[in-house]
Design a protein around this motif. Structure first.
Motif, mmCIF file in Angstrom:
data_model
loop_
_atom_site.group_PDB
_atom_site.id
_atom_site.type_symbol
_atom_site.label_atom_id
_atom_site.label_comp_id
_atom_site.label_asym_id
_atom_site.label_seq_id
_atom_site.Cartn_x
_atom_site.Cartn_y
_atom_site.Cartn_z
ATOM 1 N N LEU A 241 8.980 -7.275 -3.791
ATOM 2 C CA LEU A 241 9.731 -7.327 -2.534
ATOM 3 C C LEU A 241 8.804 -7.507 -1.338
ATOM 4 O O LEU A 241 9.198 -8.059 -0.316
ATOM 5 C CB LEU A 241 10.549 -6.051 -2.341
ATOM 6 C CG LEU A 241 11.799 -5.901 -3.183
ATOM 7 C CD1 LEU A 241 12.409 -4.513 -2.989
ATOM 8 C CD2 LEU A 241 12.821 -6.976 -2.829
ATOM 9 N N ALA A 242 7.578 -7.019 -1.478
ATOM 10 C CA ALA A 242 6.616 -7.091 -0.381
ATOM 11 C C ALA A 242 5.702 -8.303 -0.468
ATOM 12 O O ALA A 242 4.831 -8.489 0.375
ATOM 13 C CB ALA A 242 5.774 -5.816 -0.357
ATOM 14 N N ALA A 243 5.905 -9.152 -1.480
ATOM 15 C CA ALA A 243 5.086 -10.359 -1.603
ATOM 16 C C ALA A 243 5.423 -11.321 -0.475
ATOM 17 O O ALA A 243 6.536 -11.302 0.063
ATOM 18 C CB ALA A 243 5.325 -11.018 -2.960
ATOM 19 N N PRO A 244 4.485 -12.169 -0.092
ATOM 20 C CA PRO A 244 4.778 -13.142 0.958
ATOM 21 C C PRO A 244 5.988 -14.004 0.595
ATOM 22 O O PRO A 244 6.175 -14.369 -0.564
ATOM 23 C CB PRO A 244 3.496 -13.982 1.028
ATOM 24 C CG PRO A 244 2.433 -13.087 0.506
ATOM 25 C CD PRO A 244 3.104 -12.250 -0.555
ATOM 26 N N ARG B 145 10.044 0.089 0.878
ATOM 27 C CA ARG B 145 9.547 1.402 1.301
ATOM 28 C C ARG B 145 10.602 2.481 1.096
ATOM 29 O O ARG B 145 10.275 3.600 0.656
ATOM 30 C CB ARG B 145 9.064 1.353 2.757
ATOM 31 C CG ARG B 145 7.829 0.464 2.928
ATOM 32 C CD ARG B 145 7.184 0.614 4.293
ATOM 33 N NE ARG B 145 8.047 0.360 5.417
ATOM 34 C CZ ARG B 145 8.225 -0.839 5.990
ATOM 35 N NH1 ARG B 145 7.583 -1.907 5.516
ATOM 36 N NH2 ARG B 145 9.010 -0.976 7.043
ATOM 37 N N PHE B 146 11.865 2.167 1.377
ATOM 38 C CA PHE B 146 12.935 3.145 1.136
ATOM 39 C C PHE B 146 13.043 3.468 -0.354
ATOM 40 O O PHE B 146 13.234 4.622 -0.737
ATOM 41 C CB PHE B 146 14.278 2.628 1.638
ATOM 42 C CG PHE B 146 14.439 2.662 3.141
ATOM 43 C CD1 PHE B 146 13.827 3.631 3.917
ATOM 44 C CD2 PHE B 146 15.215 1.715 3.769
ATOM 45 C CE1 PHE B 146 13.983 3.657 5.296
ATOM 46 C CE2 PHE B 146 15.390 1.733 5.148
ATOM 47 C CZ PHE B 146 14.769 2.705 5.919
ATOM 48 N N ALA B 147 12.918 2.468 -1.194
ATOM 49 C CA ALA B 147 12.977 2.705 -2.638
ATOM 50 C C ALA B 147 11.785 3.562 -3.092
ATOM 51 O O ALA B 147 11.940 4.466 -3.923
ATOM 52 C CB ALA B 147 13.010 1.383 -3.397
ATOM 53 N N ALA B 148 10.612 3.290 -2.541
ATOM 54 C CA ALA B 148 9.438 4.112 -2.871
ATOM 55 C C ALA B 148 9.661 5.555 -2.433
ATOM 56 O O ALA B 148 9.292 6.491 -3.159
ATOM 57 C CB ALA B 148 8.183 3.530 -2.214
ATOM 58 N N ASP B 149 10.286 5.737 -1.273
ATOM 59 C CA ASP B 149 10.620 7.091 -0.822
ATOM 60 C C ASP B 149 11.556 7.774 -1.823
ATOM 61 O O ASP B 149 11.420 8.972 -2.086
ATOM 62 C CB ASP B 149 11.292 7.066 0.549
ATOM 63 C CG ASP B 149 10.342 6.752 1.690
ATOM 64 O OD1 ASP B 149 9.105 6.806 1.493
ATOM 65 O OD2 ASP B 149 10.846 6.449 2.791
ATOM 66 N N GLY B 150 12.483 7.013 -2.389
ATOM 67 C CA GLY B 150 13.402 7.569 -3.378
ATOM 68 C C GLY B 150 12.683 8.023 -4.637
ATOM 69 O O GLY B 150 12.967 9.101 -5.176
ATOM 70 N N VAL B 151 11.725 7.227 -5.103
ATOM 71 C CA VAL B 151 10.939 7.619 -6.276
ATOM 72 C C VAL B 151 10.103 8.851 -5.943
ATOM 73 O O VAL B 151 10.004 9.801 -6.736
ATOM 74 C CB VAL B 151 10.042 6.461 -6.772
ATOM 75 C CG1 VAL B 151 9.118 6.923 -7.889
ATOM 76 C CG2 VAL B 151 10.889 5.288 -7.229
ATOM 77 N N HIS C 212 10.925 -5.628 3.123
ATOM 78 C CA HIS C 212 9.813 -4.669 3.199
ATOM 79 C C HIS C 212 10.354 -3.255 3.390
ATOM 80 O O HIS C 212 9.900 -2.311 2.739
ATOM 81 C CB HIS C 212 8.860 -5.010 4.350
ATOM 82 C CG HIS C 212 8.188 -6.329 4.199
ATOM 83 N ND1 HIS C 212 8.158 -7.264 5.198
ATOM 84 C CD2 HIS C 212 7.524 -6.888 3.160
ATOM 85 C CE1 HIS C 212 7.497 -8.334 4.792
ATOM 86 N NE2 HIS C 212 7.103 -8.123 3.547
ATOM 87 N N GLN C 213 11.312 -3.123 4.281
ATOM 88 C CA GLN C 213 11.918 -1.809 4.514
ATOM 89 C C GLN C 213 12.609 -1.306 3.249
ATOM 90 O O GLN C 213 12.500 -0.126 2.905
ATOM 91 C CB GLN C 213 12.892 -1.879 5.687
ATOM 92 C CG GLN C 213 12.180 -2.144 7.003
ATOM 93 C CD GLN C 213 13.146 -2.382 8.149
ATOM 94 O OE1 GLN C 213 14.325 -2.647 7.950
ATOM 95 N NE2 GLN C 213 12.631 -2.294 9.364
ATOM 96 N N LEU C 214 13.294 -2.193 2.557
ATOM 97 C CA LEU C 214 13.964 -1.817 1.309
ATOM 98 C C LEU C 214 12.944 -1.303 0.283
ATOM 99 O O LEU C 214 13.175 -0.282 -0.378
ATOM 100 C CB LEU C 214 14.734 -3.009 0.742
ATOM 101 C CG LEU C 214 15.463 -2.786 -0.578
ATOM 102 C CD1 LEU C 214 16.524 -1.713 -0.430
ATOM 103 C CD2 LEU C 214 16.090 -4.096 -1.050
ATOM 104 N N ALA D 13 0.833 -1.208 0.000
ATOM 105 C CA ALA D 13 0.000 0.000 0.000
ATOM 106 C C ALA D 13 0.865 1.254 0.000
ATOM 107 O O ALA D 13 0.603 2.207 -0.739
ATOM 108 C CB ALA D 13 -0.931 -0.011 1.214
ATOM 109 N N TYR D 14 1.906 1.255 0.802
ATOM 110 C CA TYR D 14 2.807 2.407 0.888
ATOM 111 C C TYR D 14 3.486 2.653 -0.460
ATOM 112 O O TYR D 14 3.558 3.792 -0.926
ATOM 113 C CB TYR D 14 3.847 2.163 1.983
ATOM 114 C CG TYR D 14 4.753 3.339 2.236
ATOM 115 C CD1 TYR D 14 4.391 4.326 3.144
ATOM 116 C CD2 TYR D 14 5.971 3.474 1.571
ATOM 117 C CE1 TYR D 14 5.220 5.412 3.383
ATOM 118 C CE2 TYR D 14 6.795 4.553 1.804
ATOM 119 C CZ TYR D 14 6.420 5.517 2.712
ATOM 120 O OH TYR D 14 7.242 6.598 2.951
ATOM 121 N N VAL D 15 3.968 1.581 -1.078
ATOM 122 C CA VAL D 15 4.620 1.703 -2.390
ATOM 123 C C VAL D 15 3.635 2.277 -3.410
ATOM 124 O O VAL D 15 3.941 3.238 -4.121
ATOM 125 C CB VAL D 15 5.175 0.337 -2.858
ATOM 126 C CG1 VAL D 15 5.506 0.351 -4.337
ATOM 127 C CG2 VAL D 15 6.395 -0.048 -2.027
#
Length: 195
Positions: free
Chosen positions: A183-186, A151-157, A147-149, A93-95
């Motif tokens: 990356l966020a898939a189960p 979100r960090f990548a989404a922050d970069g975009v 998951h953190q990676l 969702a965050y991405v």
């Protein structure tokens, strides 16, 4: 009686216009340009009218923060509610919301707010608290490094969108979204175990 006294009062619309003008001023000219006079002139209301909604510049910036973060949070909650798989749901969702935000009308508001967050310690602390609350709430399902990676990548975009530093075409943006969602898939079951 003047026309001003006959006009119907629409305080919520005036408040929205004031917040939009504040966001535009921050985005275009930086947080230093955000003055009560500039905002009231941009909307065409008196300074007293602005002060009716926001008792000062700090209150206006705080309201802008609350408004934009609240709408971002609402979009994330809606995406979470539509995702049936718990593991990584917040990250997906965050991405999605972060990548969409740079292309939305709200992106301009975030451009100004981000500049304000960087320069105002109390806003940085509030953003930290928002992130920390999400980390605590979703730690069991979204706490893995992958998951953190994502979100960090989404922050970069998101930051690239806000700065206008990279021109991402629609196909590239979609591919990045797919990769970050992966990356966020189960996680697959460990080898040697039964599903």
């Amino acid at each position: 009686m003047s026309d001003a006294h006959r006009r119907p009062k629409k305080p919520q619309q005036v408040r929205r216009k004031l917040l939009a003008a504040a966001a535009d001023l921050c985005a275009v000219e930086g947080p230093a340009a955000l003055t009560l006079d500039a905002v009231s002139k941009a909307v065409g209301v008196s300074k007293g009218g602005l002060l009716h909604h926001f008792p000062g510049r700090d209150a206006l910036i705080d309201a802008l923060f609350e408004d934009l973060v609240g709408r971002f949070d609402t979009a994330i909650e809606a995406a979470i509610a539509a995702d049936p798989v718990a593991e990584g749901r917040f990250t997906r969702a965050y991405v999605a919301c972060s990548l969409d935000l740079g292309l939305s009308a709200e992106g301009e508001g975030w451009r100004g707010l981000t500049a304000a967050i960087l320069g105002v310690p109390s806003l940085r602390a509030r953003w930290h608290d928002w992130v920390a609350a999400k980390a605590e709430r979703f730690g069991a399902t979204d706490g893995a490094p992958r998951h953190q990676l994502a979100r960090f990548a989404a922050d970069g975009v998101w930051l690239a969108d806000l700065l206008g530093s990279h021109d991402l075409d629609a196909a590239t943006r979609a591919a990045i979204r797919v990769e970050l969602a992966a990356l966020a898939a189960p996680a697959p079951p460990a080898s040697g175990t039964r599903p």
